[in-house]
Design a protein around this motif. Structure first.
Motif, mmCIF file in Angstrom:
data_model
loop_
_atom_site.group_PDB
_atom_site.id
_atom_site.type_symbol
_atom_site.label_atom_id
_atom_site.label_comp_id
_atom_site.label_asym_id
_atom_site.label_seq_id
_atom_site.Cartn_x
_atom_site.Cartn_y
_atom_site.Cartn_z
ATOM 1 N N GLU A 154 -14.648 -1.817 6.060
ATOM 2 C CA GLU A 154 -13.688 -1.283 5.145
ATOM 3 C C GLU A 154 -12.595 -2.265 4.514
ATOM 4 O O GLU A 154 -11.670 -2.811 5.162
ATOM 5 N N TYR A 155 -12.604 -1.852 3.338
ATOM 6 C CA TYR A 155 -12.211 -2.828 2.667
ATOM 7 C C TYR A 155 -10.958 -1.627 1.718
ATOM 8 O O TYR A 155 -11.832 -0.711 1.531
ATOM 9 N N LEU A 156 -10.383 -2.042 1.832
ATOM 10 C CA LEU A 156 -9.081 -1.297 1.242
ATOM 11 C C LEU A 156 -9.405 -1.191 -0.538
ATOM 12 O O LEU A 156 -9.100 -2.568 -0.832
ATOM 13 N N THR A 157 -8.633 -0.196 -1.464
ATOM 14 C CA THR A 157 -9.039 -0.538 -1.949
ATOM 15 C C THR A 157 -7.517 -0.548 -3.324
ATOM 16 O O THR A 157 -6.947 -1.289 -3.850
ATOM 17 N N GLU A 158 -6.155 -0.451 -2.456
ATOM 18 C CA GLU A 158 -5.079 -0.581 -2.522
ATOM 19 C C GLU A 158 -4.245 -1.303 -1.691
ATOM 20 O O GLU A 158 -4.090 -0.589 -0.018
ATOM 21 N N MET A 159 -3.504 -2.313 -1.327
ATOM 22 C CA MET A 159 -2.616 -3.429 -0.796
ATOM 23 C C MET A 159 -2.200 -2.461 0.611
ATOM 24 O O MET A 159 -1.837 -2.515 0.746
ATOM 25 N N LYS A 160 -1.422 -1.250 -0.164
ATOM 26 C CA LYS A 160 -0.217 -0.683 0.495
ATOM 27 C C LYS A 160 -0.754 0.637 1.715
ATOM 28 O O LYS A 160 -0.383 0.894 2.050
#
Length: 176
Positions: A154-160
């Motif tokens: 899972e790569y998060l698309t938004e850091m927060k």
């Protein structure tokens, strides 16, 4: 000296809504897990081989000193108790080992192994999470089986944003 070309990926992630460039390849389920060198403490380097034969949940955070990263690390520390000796949870960030150690002591983190990608950003580049603009690793989750095959990404698309804890833990429990 030969310059090696590092793959750049754009349009896949943001920090505070601002587009960023990720360095390194996109890792996919079924890939052989890339090797890496990170620091356990200031002088001791470890690699993927140091966790051979274990199922690895790799929790990548930009910095343990932020709310989301703190919560992510605490959540996996709690879950680690339920997973048995065949599983290791590695939290990787570019924080200095001193800061990681201080954070773990203050937060009571004792089941998760924190590793630092500060020295050469080897993990970030190998797993495609190194943010070119700010030299931090973008939030992501990787599950690697005992034979070093990637079983969940899972790569998060938004850091927060928080990762999907339930999906990651469910994928992990299928391997245990």
């Amino acid at each position: 000296m030969t310059q090696t070309h590092v793959q750049e990926r754009t349009g896949v992630a943001t920090v505070g809504g601002n587009p960023i460039t990720l360095l390194g390849p996109e890792i996919k389920v079924g890939d052989k897990a890339p090797d890496f060198k990170v620091n356990k403490d200031l002088m001791t380097e470890v690699s993927l081989a140091d966790y051979a034969g274990k199922i690895k949940l790799i929790s990548v955070v930009p910095s343990v000193d932020t709310g989301t990263c703190d919560a992510q690390t605490r959540r996996f520390n709690v879950e680690a108790d339920k997973l048995g000796d065949d599983v290791v949870i590695l939290t990787i960030s570019v924080d200095l080992p001193f800061a990681q150690s201080r954070f773990c002591g203050a937060a009571g983190i004792d089941k998760v192994i924190t590793l630092s990608d500060y020295k050469n950003r080897s993990f970030g580049q190998a797993y495609g999470v190194l943010i070119k603009e700010i030299q931090l690793d973008q939030r992501a989750i990787f599950i690697v089986d005992a034979d070093d095959t990637v079983r969940y990404v899972e790569y998060l698309t938004e850091m927060k944003n928080h990762p999907d804890y339930e999906a990651a833990l469910s994928a992990l429990k299928e391997l245990v």
